[in-house]
Design a protein around this motif. Structure first.
Motif, PDB file in Angstrom:
ATOM      1  N   GLU A   1      33.073  17.265  62.389  1.00  0.00           N
ATOM      2  CA  GLU A   1      33.585  18.472  62.235  1.00  0.00           C
ATOM      3  C   GLU A   1      34.718  18.235  61.213  1.00  0.00           C
ATOM      4  OE1 GLU A   1      33.584  20.603  65.917  1.00  0.00           O
ATOM      5  OE2 GLU A   1      31.498  20.744  66.059  1.00  0.00           O
ATOM      6  N   ARG A   2      35.302  16.958  61.414  1.00  0.00           N
ATOM      7  CA  ARG A   2      36.430  17.079  60.723  1.00  0.00           C
ATOM      8  C   ARG A   2      37.100  15.731  60.065  1.00  0.00           C
ATOM      9  NH1 ARG A   2      41.663  19.802  60.856  1.00  0.00           N
ATOM     10  NH2 ARG A   2      40.380  21.717  61.599  1.00  0.00           N
ATOM     11  N   VAL A   3      37.020  14.513  60.519  1.00  0.00           N
ATOM     12  CA  VAL A   3      37.470  13.560  59.999  1.00  0.00           C
ATOM     13  C   VAL A   3      36.532  13.089  58.787  1.00  0.00           C
ATOM     14  CG1 VAL A   3      37.746  10.848  60.462  1.00  0.00           C
ATOM     15  CG2 VAL A   3      38.463  12.725  62.056  1.00  0.00           C
ATOM     16  N   TRP A   4      35.079  13.056  58.773  1.00  0.00           N
ATOM     17  CA  TRP A   4      34.164  12.619  57.947  1.00  0.00           C
ATOM     18  C   TRP A   4      34.324  13.319  56.708  1.00  0.00           C
ATOM     19  CZ3 TRP A   4      29.692  11.195  61.504  1.00  0.00           C
ATOM     20  CH2 TRP A   4      30.098  10.174  62.276  1.00  0.00           C
ATOM     21  N   GLN A   5      34.816  14.771  56.772  1.00  0.00           N
ATOM     22  CA  GLN A   5      34.959  15.626  55.787  1.00  0.00           C
ATOM     23  C   GLN A   5      36.349  15.561  55.093  1.00  0.00           C
ATOM     24  OE1 GLN A   5      33.979  19.530  57.015  1.00  0.00           O
ATOM     25  NE2 GLN A   5      32.403  18.911  58.570  1.00  0.00           N
ATOM     26  N   ALA A   6      37.132  14.614  55.765  1.00  0.00           N
ATOM     27  CA  ALA A   6      38.652  14.550  55.034  1.00  0.00           C
ATOM     28  C   ALA A   6      38.736  13.405  54.184  1.00  0.00           C
ATOM     29  CB  ALA A   6      39.543  14.681  56.160  1.00  0.00           C
ATOM     30  N   ASP A   7      39.800  13.472  53.202  1.00  0.00           N
ATOM     31  CA  ASP A   7      40.123  12.300  52.562  1.00  0.00           C
ATOM     32  C   ASP A   7      41.762  12.245  52.840  1.00  0.00           C
ATOM     33  OD1 ASP A   7      40.253  10.033  51.046  1.00  0.00           O
ATOM     34  OD2 ASP A   7      40.114  11.096  49.125  1.00  0.00           O
TER      35      ASP A   7
END
Length: 114
Positions: free
Chosen positions: A57-63
């Motif tokens: 929900e968060r980490v894999w969508q962020a850079d």
């Protein structure tokens, strides 16, 4: 929250959790380490699910530009969303903070007349 000594911290058997430094940190704060048994992810399934949700929900969508940005964003996810907004099926589809604040369930009164 300043939990009392004896709080159990669940983790998997990752090297970071088995390290002397981590175990010393927990001990210094009176926390108890609970690791899953070797090859048995079900021991800490709740924590495994939390970290999967965090990643999906968060980490894999962020850079993230740096570690500080990642730490701030993950803290925002946990405090701002996961604990206060996200509905949890195991809590009657309430966020954890709302679940903890709900009035206690009153037991059904039973007549003493026989």
């Amino acid at each position: 929250r300043q939990p009392p000594a004896g709080l159990v911290v669940h983790s998997d058997r990752g090297s970071q959790y088995a390290s002397e430094a981590y175990r010393t940190l927990l001990s210094r704060h009176g926390l108890l380490l609970s690791m899953s048994r070797k090859g048995n992810c079900w021991d800490n399934a709740v924590m495994e699910r939390f970290f999967l949700n965090l990643k999906m929900e968060r980490v894999w969508q962020a850079d993230y530009a740096n570690q500080a940005e990642a730490m701030a964003d993950i803290a925002d996810y946990i405090v701002g969303f996961y604990n206060n907004v996200r509905l949890h099926s195991s809590l009657g589809y309430m966020p954890p903070t709302r679940y903890e604040r709900r009035p206690p369930i009153q037991p059904i009164a039973v007549s003493e007349i026989i």
